[in-house]
Scaffold this motif. Sequence first.
Motif, mmCIF file in Angstrom:
data_model
loop_
_atom_site.group_PDB
_atom_site.id
_atom_site.type_symbol
_atom_site.label_atom_id
_atom_site.label_comp_id
_atom_site.label_asym_id
_atom_site.label_seq_id
_atom_site.Cartn_x
_atom_site.Cartn_y
_atom_site.Cartn_z
ATOM 1 N N LEU A 139 -24.334 10.532 0.704
ATOM 2 C CA LEU A 139 -23.791 9.989 -0.538
ATOM 3 C C LEU A 139 -24.516 8.684 -0.847
ATOM 4 N N THR A 140 -25.171 8.616 -1.990
ATOM 5 C CA THR A 140 -25.857 7.396 -2.401
ATOM 6 C C THR A 140 -24.844 6.415 -2.977
ATOM 7 N N ILE A 141 -24.804 5.218 -2.410
ATOM 8 C CA ILE A 141 -23.883 4.178 -2.874
ATOM 9 C C ILE A 141 -24.656 2.868 -2.920
ATOM 10 N N THR A 142 -24.720 2.266 -4.100
ATOM 11 C CA THR A 142 -25.525 1.059 -4.293
ATOM 12 C C THR A 142 -24.690 -0.204 -4.388
ATOM 13 N N SER A 143 -23.417 -0.058 -4.764
ATOM 14 C CA SER A 143 -22.547 -1.223 -4.888
ATOM 15 C C SER A 143 -21.177 -0.895 -4.320
ATOM 16 N N ALA A 144 -20.603 -1.853 -3.617
ATOM 17 C CA ALA A 144 -19.257 -1.667 -3.072
ATOM 18 C C ALA A 144 -18.191 -1.860 -4.136
ATOM 19 N N ASP A 145 -18.584 -2.401 -5.276
ATOM 20 C CA ASP A 145 -17.651 -2.713 -6.356
ATOM 21 C C ASP A 145 -17.682 -1.618 -7.422
ATOM 22 N N ASP A 146 -16.540 -1.014 -7.688
ATOM 23 C CA ASP A 146 -16.481 0.092 -8.647
ATOM 24 C C ASP A 146 -16.901 -0.339 -10.049
ATOM 25 N N GLU A 147 -16.553 -1.541 -10.452
ATOM 26 C CA GLU A 147 -16.903 -2.005 -11.796
ATOM 27 C C GLU A 147 -18.406 -2.156 -11.952
ATOM 28 N N LEU A 148 -19.055 -2.684 -10.911
ATOM 29 C CA LEU A 148 -20.502 -2.829 -10.966
ATOM 30 C C LEU A 148 -21.187 -1.472 -10.903
ATOM 31 N N SER A 149 -20.697 -0.590 -10.042
ATOM 32 C CA SER A 149 -21.320 0.731 -9.948
ATOM 33 C C SER A 149 -21.197 1.487 -11.270
ATOM 34 N N LYS A 150 -20.127 1.243 -12.010
ATOM 35 C CA LYS A 150 -19.949 1.887 -13.318
ATOM 36 C C LYS A 150 -21.004 1.407 -14.308
ATOM 37 N N LYS A 151 -21.432 0.167 -14.181
ATOM 38 C CA LYS A 151 -22.495 -0.339 -15.042
ATOM 39 C C LYS A 151 -23.853 0.249 -14.647
ATOM 40 N N LEU A 152 -24.067 0.378 -13.352
ATOM 41 C CA LEU A 152 -25.362 0.849 -12.856
ATOM 42 C C LEU A 152 -25.506 2.360 -12.968
ATOM 43 N N GLU A 153 -24.400 3.074 -12.753
ATOM 44 C CA GLU A 153 -24.397 4.547 -12.711
ATOM 45 C C GLU A 153 -23.228 5.044 -13.566
ATOM 46 N N PRO A 154 -23.321 4.881 -14.891
ATOM 47 C CA PRO A 154 -22.159 5.002 -15.777
ATOM 48 C C PRO A 154 -21.424 6.327 -15.757
ATOM 49 N N PHE A 155 -22.106 7.419 -15.472
ATOM 50 C CA PHE A 155 -21.449 8.721 -15.540
ATOM 51 C C PHE A 155 -21.316 9.396 -14.179
ATOM 52 N N ALA A 156 -21.541 8.632 -13.124
ATOM 53 C CA ALA A 156 -21.350 9.123 -11.758
ATOM 54 C C ALA A 156 -19.957 8.724 -11.274
ATOM 55 N N PRO A 157 -19.393 9.437 -10.308
ATOM 56 C CA PRO A 157 -18.105 9.033 -9.741
ATOM 57 C C PRO A 157 -18.164 7.616 -9.173
ATOM 58 N N ALA A 158 -17.024 6.970 -9.126
ATOM 59 C CA ALA A 158 -16.932 5.603 -8.617
ATOM 60 C C ALA A 158 -17.358 5.543 -7.152
ATOM 61 N N SER A 159 -17.851 4.392 -6.744
ATOM 62 C CA SER A 159 -18.252 4.203 -5.347
ATOM 63 C C SER A 159 -17.103 4.524 -4.395
ATOM 64 N N SER A 160 -15.888 4.126 -4.747
ATOM 65 C CA SER A 160 -14.733 4.379 -3.875
ATOM 66 C C SER A 160 -14.524 5.872 -3.669
ATOM 67 N N ASP A 161 -14.789 6.682 -4.697
ATOM 68 C CA ASP A 161 -14.654 8.132 -4.552
ATOM 69 C C ASP A 161 -15.743 8.697 -3.655
ATOM 70 N N ARG A 162 -16.906 8.079 -3.665
ATOM 71 C CA ARG A 162 -17.993 8.540 -2.795
ATOM 72 C C ARG A 162 -17.683 8.232 -1.330
ATOM 73 N N PHE A 163 -17.097 7.057 -1.074
ATOM 74 C CA PHE A 163 -16.682 6.752 0.300
ATOM 75 C C PHE A 163 -15.619 7.739 0.780
ATOM 76 N N LYS A 164 -14.689 8.083 -0.108
ATOM 77 C CA LYS A 164 -13.669 9.073 0.252
ATOM 78 C C LYS A 164 -14.310 10.417 0.570
ATOM 79 N N ALA A 165 -15.358 10.764 -0.167
ATOM 80 C CA ALA A 165 -16.050 12.031 0.074
ATOM 81 C C ALA A 165 -16.699 12.047 1.451
ATOM 82 N N ILE A 166 -17.330 10.921 1.841
ATOM 83 C CA ILE A 166 -17.915 10.848 3.183
ATOM 84 C C ILE A 166 -16.839 11.090 4.230
ATOM 85 N N LYS A 167 -15.698 10.443 4.045
ATOM 86 C CA LYS A 167 -14.611 10.573 5.020
ATOM 87 C C LYS A 167 -14.128 12.013 5.122
#
Length: 290
Positions: A139-167
């Motif tokens: 899972l590619t994750i560039t920012s731990a902050d969901d708000e920032l990741s939304k700016k960088l990757e606007p139509f991808a799932p939130a970073s927090s959802d990607r961490f949940k997916a890894i788990k």
Amino acid sequence: MREIKAKSILGIGSPEGDPWFGTSYTLNIYRGCSHGCIYCDSRSTCYHIDDFDNIQIKSNAPELLHQALKSKKRKGTIGFGGMNDCYMPIEKDKELTREALKIIAYHKFPVHIITKSDLVLRDIDLLKEISKVYAAVSLTITSADDELSKKLEPFAPASSDRFKAIKELRKAGIYAGMTLMPVLPFITDTKENIEELISKASDSQAAYIIASMGMTNREGQREYFYQQLDKIFPDVKEKYIETYGDQYGCGVPNHKQLQALFTHLCQENSIPTKMKFYTPLKDQQLNLFD
């Protein structure tokens, strides 16, 4: 978006496998991507993908893949995610990635999926089957902050959802980890971001983290990236121009410090910074997840 008929589907790389991801073959079922990541390297002119945001669907991909794998005498890891995300939203309806995984499972080939989407959880059943040979999900994750990741990757799932997916993948016994790349100069290259990313990866039981302390920035990619910087991060573009000019590789200014911090924190959390790759030798295969 539109459907097209591809002439071929399986790209061939190094027989020894990519040194970062272990892949010997590449598979791109779609052309273009809808996640809208502002830094996407696949927008680069050298790839000749016109109208990158308008997705082209290779509708005959499953048939081509079956024919390609049937003729292969040498097994090697098939990589998803080199030019786009195989789990972008359209995959939910088209299910071409799922069909490809069924074919890969049938032919008993290893696979490595790189994605930003928790839609990968839909295919845990197939990944478990492929894992009898070798299956990895990054899972590619560039920012731990969901708000920032939304700016960088606007139509991808939130970073927090990607961490949940890894788990969830790890709970299911899948070899899954994180790709921490790119690290964007002047945006995500902070000590706090790296610390938080590794902490959350550890909490998610990531099997590894692969990091690259910088980004690519070439023709085609660069123009789009700078347009987005002007909209989202005023004045940051000027820092890129002053620091990097038109060079291809843009390492973060504090590269040595961040790399040392990354290595230290991964060691502290007992997280490998390299993947274990597929090997056809059964005695080595048994030790893959030790």
